[in-house]
Design a protein around this motif. Sequence first.
Motif, mmCIF file in Angstrom:
data_model
loop_
_atom_site.group_PDB
_atom_site.id
_atom_site.type_symbol
_atom_site.label_atom_id
_atom_site.label_comp_id
_atom_site.label_asym_id
_atom_site.label_seq_id
_atom_site.Cartn_x
_atom_site.Cartn_y
_atom_site.Cartn_z
ATOM 1 N N ILE A 634 82.663 30.123 50.896
ATOM 2 C CA ILE A 634 82.778 31.537 50.480
ATOM 3 C C ILE A 634 81.617 31.886 49.552
ATOM 4 O O ILE A 634 80.942 32.913 49.716
ATOM 5 N N TYR A 635 81.353 30.991 48.605
ATOM 6 C CA TYR A 635 80.233 31.260 47.686
ATOM 7 C C TYR A 635 78.936 31.392 48.461
ATOM 8 O O TYR A 635 78.136 32.301 48.234
ATOM 9 N N LEU B 30 91.299 45.475 42.226
ATOM 10 C CA LEU B 30 91.193 44.074 42.644
ATOM 11 C C LEU B 30 91.314 43.155 41.436
ATOM 12 O O LEU B 30 91.871 42.053 41.520
ATOM 13 N N ASN C 20 84.010 42.229 41.397
ATOM 14 C CA ASN C 20 84.256 41.340 42.542
ATOM 15 C C ASN C 20 83.874 39.910 42.192
ATOM 16 O O ASN C 20 84.601 38.961 42.480
ATOM 17 N N LEU C 21 82.726 39.805 41.534
ATOM 18 C CA LEU C 21 82.258 38.466 41.168
ATOM 19 C C LEU C 21 83.318 37.764 40.326
ATOM 20 O O LEU C 21 83.685 36.618 40.581
ATOM 21 N N TRP C 22 83.868 38.512 39.398
ATOM 22 C CA TRP C 22 84.878 37.895 38.517
ATOM 23 C C TRP C 22 86.021 37.364 39.363
ATOM 24 O O TRP C 22 86.429 36.217 39.236
ATOM 25 N N ARG C 23 86.485 38.198 40.272
ATOM 26 C CA ARG C 23 87.612 37.783 41.117
ATOM 27 C C ARG C 23 87.197 36.610 42.006
ATOM 28 O O ARG C 23 87.955 35.659 42.216
ATOM 29 N N LEU C 24 85.954 36.690 42.473
ATOM 30 C CA LEU C 24 85.462 35.634 43.372
ATOM 31 C C LEU C 24 85.506 34.284 42.666
ATOM 32 O O LEU C 24 85.968 33.288 43.217
ATOM 33 N N LEU C 25 85.066 34.261 41.424
ATOM 34 C CA LEU C 25 84.990 32.977 40.719
ATOM 35 C C LEU C 25 86.348 32.571 40.190
ATOM 36 O O LEU C 25 86.694 31.396 40.163
ATOM 37 N N ARG C 33 89.756 34.992 46.757
ATOM 38 C CA ARG C 33 88.291 34.871 46.897
ATOM 39 C C ARG C 33 87.844 35.558 48.186
ATOM 40 O O ARG C 33 86.864 36.307 48.212
ATOM 41 N N ALA C 36 87.903 39.129 47.621
ATOM 42 C CA ALA C 36 86.776 39.529 46.772
ATOM 43 C C ALA C 36 85.517 39.632 47.620
ATOM 44 O O ALA C 36 84.755 40.615 47.529
ATOM 45 N N LEU C 37 85.308 38.656 48.470
ATOM 46 C CA LEU C 37 84.102 38.675 49.311
ATOM 47 C C LEU C 37 84.117 39.908 50.212
ATOM 48 O O LEU C 37 83.131 40.643 50.310
#
Lengths: 948, 140, 89, 161, 506, 128
Positions: A634-635, B30, C20-25, C33, C36-37
């Motif tokens: 995903i990253y 979100l 989004n980045l915050w949620r992604l990480l 994740r 978020a993406l």
Amino acid sequence: MAIPLTLITLVALPFLAALMIALLHDASRAVHSGIAGGASALGLGLLVMLAGPVIGGDVPSASWQWVPSLGLDLTLMVDPLGLLFGGLILGIGLLVVIFAHFYLYAGEATGRFFASLMLFQGAMLGIVIAGNVLLLLVFWELTSLSSFLLIGFWQHKAEARQGARMALAITGGGGLALIGGMVLLGLIAGSFDLATILERGDLVRASPLYPVMLGLILIGCFTKSAQFPFHFWLPHAMAAPTPVSAYLHSATMVKAGVFLLARLWPVLAGTEAFTVIVSSVGLVTMVFGAGVALFRHDLKSILAYSTISQLGLLVMLLGFSLEMAALAAVLHILNHAAFKAALFMSAGIVEHETGTRDIRRLGGLAKVMPITALIATLAAASMAGLPPLGGFISKELMLYQTPDLVLLGLPWLVPALATIGATLSVGYSLRLARHLFFGHPREAEPHARAHDPGFGMWAAPAVLTLLAVLLGLIPMLLAGPLVGAVTGAVIGGAAPEFDLALWHGVNLALILSLIAVAGGVLLLWQHARLLTLWERAGLPDAKQMYERTIGFADTWVRKAIVATHTPSLQRMLLASFAVIVALVIDGALVGGGVFTGTRLGLPASPPAIIAWVLLIAATAAVVNDSRNRFRVLIYISAIGLIVSLAFVRFSAPDLALTQISVEVVTILLLLLALNLLPKDPPLLSAAPRKWRDGALAIVGGVLIGGVAWAMLTRDPGASIAAYHLANAKPGGGGTNVVNVILVDFRAFDTLGEIIVLGIAGLGIFALLDTTAVGAAGARLRRWREDMPHSPERHPMMLLMASRIVLPLTLTVGIFLFLRGHNQPGGGFIAALVVAIAFLVQYLAAGFDWSDARRRFSEHRLIAWGVLTAMATGLGAVVFGANFLTSTFDYFTLPLIGEFELASAMLFDVGVFLTVFGAVMLALAQLSHIAQRAARAHAATLADEKDAP
Amino acid sequence: MSVPLPLAEVIVSLLIVIGGSFALIGSWGLVRLPSLMERLHGPTKATTLGLGGMLLGSVAYFQLVRGEWTTHELLVSVFLFVTAPISANLIAKVHLHRLRLGEASEAAGPAGRPAPPTADTDWATHEAPHLGTPGDMAGD
Amino acid sequence: MIEYALGFGFVALGLALALNLWRLLKGPGVTDRILALDTMVINIIGIIVLAGIAGGSGSSFEAALLLAMVGFVGTVAYAKFLLRGDIIE
Amino acid sequence: MSRLLPHPGLSVLLVVMWMVMVGDLTFGTLFLGLVLGFAIPLFTAPWWPGRPKVRYLSALGYCGLVVWDIIIANFEVAAIILFKPNRDLRPAWLAIPLELTSPEAITVFAGTISLTPGTVSSDISACGKYLLVHALHAPDPASEIAKVKARYEARLMRIFV
Amino acid sequence: MTLADHLPILPVAIPALAAPFALLVMRRRRALGINISLVSCLAMLASAIALMTQVSDGTILAYELGNWPAPFGIVLVADRLAAMMLVLAATLALIALLHAVVTRADRKGWHFHPLFQFQMMGLNGAFLTGDLFNLFVFFEVLLIASYGLMLHGQGPARLKAGLQYVVVNLVGSSLFLIALGLLYALTGTLNMADMGLRVAALAPEDQGLLRIAALLLVSVFALKAAVAPLHLWLVRTYAVSTPAVAALFAIMTKVGVYSLIRVVPQVFGDGAGAAAWVPAPYLLPAAMVSAGIGFAGVFVARSLSEQAAYLVIGSTGTLLIAVAGWQTATLGAALYYLVHSTIAAAALFLVAAVVARRRGGFADNASPGPDFADRSAVGLMFMLAAIAATGLPPLSGFIGKLMILKSVAALPDWGWAWGVILVTTLFGIIGFARVGSTLFWKRALSGEATAPAATRADLVAPAIALALLAALSAGAGWASAYANAAAAQVLDPALSARAVLGEVAQ
Amino acid sequence: MTYEFLVASAIGVLVAGGIFLALRARTFQVVLGLTLLSYAVNLFLFASGRLVLNRPPIWDKAVTEYTDPLPQALVLTAIVITFGMTAFVVILALRSFLESGSDHVDGDTVTGDAQDSLASDDTHGERP
């Protein structure tokens, strides 16, 4: 017969004979020996033809160019020295052939034997009549190689193999040194032509490189003629069949070193270094060899050490740098060849008849084999230097010279040692004869069936012994002119006045040799006691040293190699990265220049900065989180997003499109692979390694980033791209310059690029084609999904959506393709979009369902794609333009209006087909391989069931 | 169409601002909403009105301000309208699946876990669709 | 006027990205994740559209179009992987 | 007819889409669009076996309705996200009984529900008779279900015959 | 325009056409595919020889692809060096292909012949191109093809080795791209000749970047040429490859050497400021170490194929010792030795294959096994191959080493070079003698004689290789003259610049 | 904060991450490392044309200033090639894992890996 032809035949004969014998290797022994003997005899005849004029003083020679740029010419010349050695090589060669014909046992590979023998003879002959030092080197190494074959003839014997290897290692190694020396010599003398070199002795001796050159050449000579401390290979070469020993150690192999010393005498001799080194080495070898020989019991071993000793004698004589000494050497060469060959052959006879070579088991053979006894005894006497035999004269001459050389400032040293040497040689010679033939038999068994061999076998030694005798009785008549001429050739001038005779009146030499004889008898009398002393002394064996050295080198080199070269990817990459980092640092330091250029920076917008943060964070997450593989994917796609965003921002729409579409395909691929790979296995690296790698990584990152910064902050100079921008529309017929570059300006790159992709597809197919079988197949069949799955295979909404998405996406793909030449897009992107469209089908409806509806074969797509691209290229050729020349035109149709057709578009079609085919091939192959493996297995099982 | 420039600019700006705000609100949702199922509602805003606004803004801008006929932005919306529900649906499915598996990271929201519709059947994520029912896509 | 609107839009979308980045990480769930993406793709499309307006050129809209498609495929693939393991079965 | 034009609606959509994409109204474009609109559905027919009968006029009306609902609902949800604290939030799972039967119809229905903010259709029951929907804020699930069925499903029943 | 004018494109076009055709017919009609492959190789050889005859008088053919004038388009440059490499590659390909077909090694998968042809296309393109980025592309073509070929036949050993090989080369490719980007950023061109001119005109503040770029580029070539310490990938890769493939790979490392010889004088010549003769400080030591390691490996290796693999490293090191001199004589010697060592290594790989085929379970390990078919014939072949490998007379290696020794003697630290060359040779001699005498002379007491080989046809390919070496030695006069001429041509970049860019550039 | 700095630093970070991962012992991590590296390399190559905003190389009568199109073409080629290579190496890694049951880069068997479901009994790998 013309001289050049004569010479070339002379050299070629043995090789041709070898070739013939090799071709007829199934024929009978008579054929083999016949060819060999015939060749030797013929050669001898030719040589005799030349003998008259050569001794008369002219030097027949001929030359052909071979490698002019190197100075390596095919020059042959026969001067007296060459004549003498040539005569020995061929004459004794002939006798050896005859002897061997009778000696070899039944069922032995005579073909191989005589072929190798002839090969060797040719090489030797080449050495002695080569007129170019480089050519001489060629033959020199050839002798090492062919002697390897001869010594190892009895392949099944361990000692034969070892002996052969050792001989090759020592003489071949010496040969390498000689190569160095000769090349140096040639460079110093300014020519590789022997005659020229021989004229430039002063120049050579004056050169600063003379010592190096001398050293290298001497190593070559000493190794070849078994001088101390390189002597040890020779006794072990005795593992060869006796005829070989007789040949190698009397007249040829070992004499090559002596020959070379004599050959280069005018160039090398005369200096302090030469005299001291050569003569002392020779002296030591002479004494040492004789001493060892005295206490050996194996017949051939005794002869071997005696050879070493005699060679020492010769080397010493040549080392004196005196004309008379040289003359003595020449004479002794002749003598030694005669009696040593005879002795070896008699030894062979004895072994052949009694089945042993241990003189402690033999004795009193004179009664049962008188002829052999007579021959051997006479030869031994000559070796001992007893009058009235040839050996006596040459030894006299030798002893006569000794006082003229002073070593270590001790005038008596050389004569004394020489006398000791002589004494010892008298000793071992007498012991040999006496133990073998006189007294009474020590053991019955070998004695029982002993008797004289047939004429064929003793004829050869008889002839040689006769020669040895006559050399004593009528030396001047027999050898005078020859010796004189040869000596002249050796010293490079007129030979000194000399008279060869048994009696010169009472002089030092005579006294010394009398002492020697007396001492010899004494030694023989006291031998038993001396032997015990000797064995108590237990001198180190050079052979063991050699073996140990080799073994040591082997183990340690292997350790080192294994330690450094066990294939480890991490090590390979570490090395690569380390080198890169080092080089970049070097460039930065050495190259100098400024770091930050003068270009004005573009201020970054807020979203850009946030995107940058996102990229950094995602990268960090990838590195730090790399254990949880799914998450990392995903990253990764987040990073991909940012990169494509960057391309959009920096006005590269085509790149953005490519990046985005490649991105998703890559992700699909990785997901497919990850399904079968471990999901989150434990990490392997230990902490220290992590720190090391981390440090390296950071340095590398900083360096490359710095380079990028330095690059970005510089203003670009004039670029060839200006031309592309200017000519895209008028010359390429497209407004999207990037696309025009891809399909026109640099279409050749694109051709290669699609081929890479096509090959990748094929490679992947080939890799996965075999997963069903073997270990992989078994593993796949046993493969258990490592996470519980939802039972629903095809979610309804997805499936429904995919059915409308497919046509929509196809349309977009076609759109991107058609506009590619003028707007962002093009064959490659279109291909990926279309591929994705179909992949969605596979995702939603599963492989089988979708694959059943597939109307294309990926292999053919790839092939046709490449062919289409090539066709556009070759089409231009057909029209007389260069490969890949493009053309375009505008057409107008009623209703449709104006539109453009460019040949580049056809090329783009090729791109489209190949890329689409490759992508589909790769992913379709990878999908559901587990099930396919199971299916394949079931199928094979079914077949096996049907079979019986 | 002939619209006086100022008005056109107002329209464009308005659309852009609306779009931007909704995108932001969506992402904010979100972050702040309690569990996945709630968060799932956020992006749908961004998708529909957020992007829709900006895309319309772009159309309007090129149409009214620059007088260029560019409509293919609308396609983006078309695609999103088709695909967004699917993405949401699949993410929800994954959530249900992992919820049932009891993944530690997958917490049930305030709404708790969904009860099976009837006693004898379960949701497709947990039970393969019965043959012949609309959800049964195995035949395809 | 439009410039200000664009500026606002950029900042808003930038902030959205950050969120989004915050949620992604942070997660916590892998579904979060993915979500978020997915959202990130949407926001990036937004940025591209706005950049298109700001740059006054439509040449980057295909990128937006492609992102819309591709973002969908990515999400589907991830989800299918978590549901079924084999995304193409 | 149906073999040459497996999905007439799709064909129309493609032609329109092509025109929109190319962005100019020349006849050449239209011609190419028509060609594609004819060829592509034909080429992709195997991948879409179903042949749903659709009332296109009422479908258009339905689209309008949905768009309007989206706009309205967007503001509602925005308000929720911005101003309603989590503790006041009443999310709920709704199991909507289905009268629609064709997969296409159900998909459209579910899609509509997802697009209109505040509700996300999450799953369908194994028997295909229920749709699982998550509502962001539904104090009264029953009325929510009734509203959705009345407003969308009823119309879809008429479109997909 | 006649076909002769298109000669430079043929060596690339022929395999590029043959490969897809082979791919199309392979599955159904294998024989046809094989014939396509063979014919294509013959055609390649013919075109290469024709090219050689055209350029042997010193003319440099520049072929502008797509009629775009250099430096704006891509241009193929055919000079003596390129022609030489082309002929060498085609010859080697023919031998390898022959062996593959005879031993049916090509039947283990479906893609041998297409991959083989693509490999040849990559090689020929790399030898011909005058454009740096195009060189990168062809590197990739020949690499990816080589991955496929190297893995041909598969099995765990190959898969392991293959992974390492691929990853290392991927890193190399990345490096190549970075160097390219930097060079383009500095000079604004990709054409080698043009770049050479522009590099000379660079400002002092750019020298650092220039040197970095140059060093990176050179290190890429060093990686391909397996120069220590970047050689670690080679041994296992080559040792486990299908012999026919390994024989072809003998030329792969030489591609790196070729690129070095081609690029350094052309781009980083005297005028290149901080990057002038850039590998200078490192090349000679690295080459010596490689030679040492290579022949040390030969000395201790325990199987023929392993020995051959190490030999590749060693011979490359030896010839780089000469290259490091950057003089006509040294470079000429290096080129001659390059041709020799390539064929010699191939011959050794093939002999190893022949042995392995006959010894069954004992394979080509240096351990005594039972008697096997054609032992003496194969033994003779091995001896000749070993002679060639160590550089002993009468085969061409001896002349090559003499040329190197003689030419190197003019360099400042010739002593070291000589020492390394001579000592490594000795190591080689001992190693080969030991392995050979164990393999062909020693007989295991246990183990019955393995069945006679099904075919003797597999002796043909190595025999041809050895015959070529003999011919190379007999014709050394002409060959060395050609090599020296090629070297002189390469070392005078003005020549090719004129040919490529025309007089205006001067 | 200039774009130049952002790009340069991003390249640096990607390279660092790539190198570190490439040096790990698991094939999958190595693949990730190569992916990061290729991002960095593509950006670097692209950057060799310098950074220009809103000047896409689409020829237009009105426009006179363009960004350098050549690096874009090069990067496009590079992306494609890298994609092919990455795909190949991924499959190769998978394949050798399936063959040997270990995803260690050198094919060594790693103690404690439970993934290898294949018992050691049947490893009849190659069929002659």
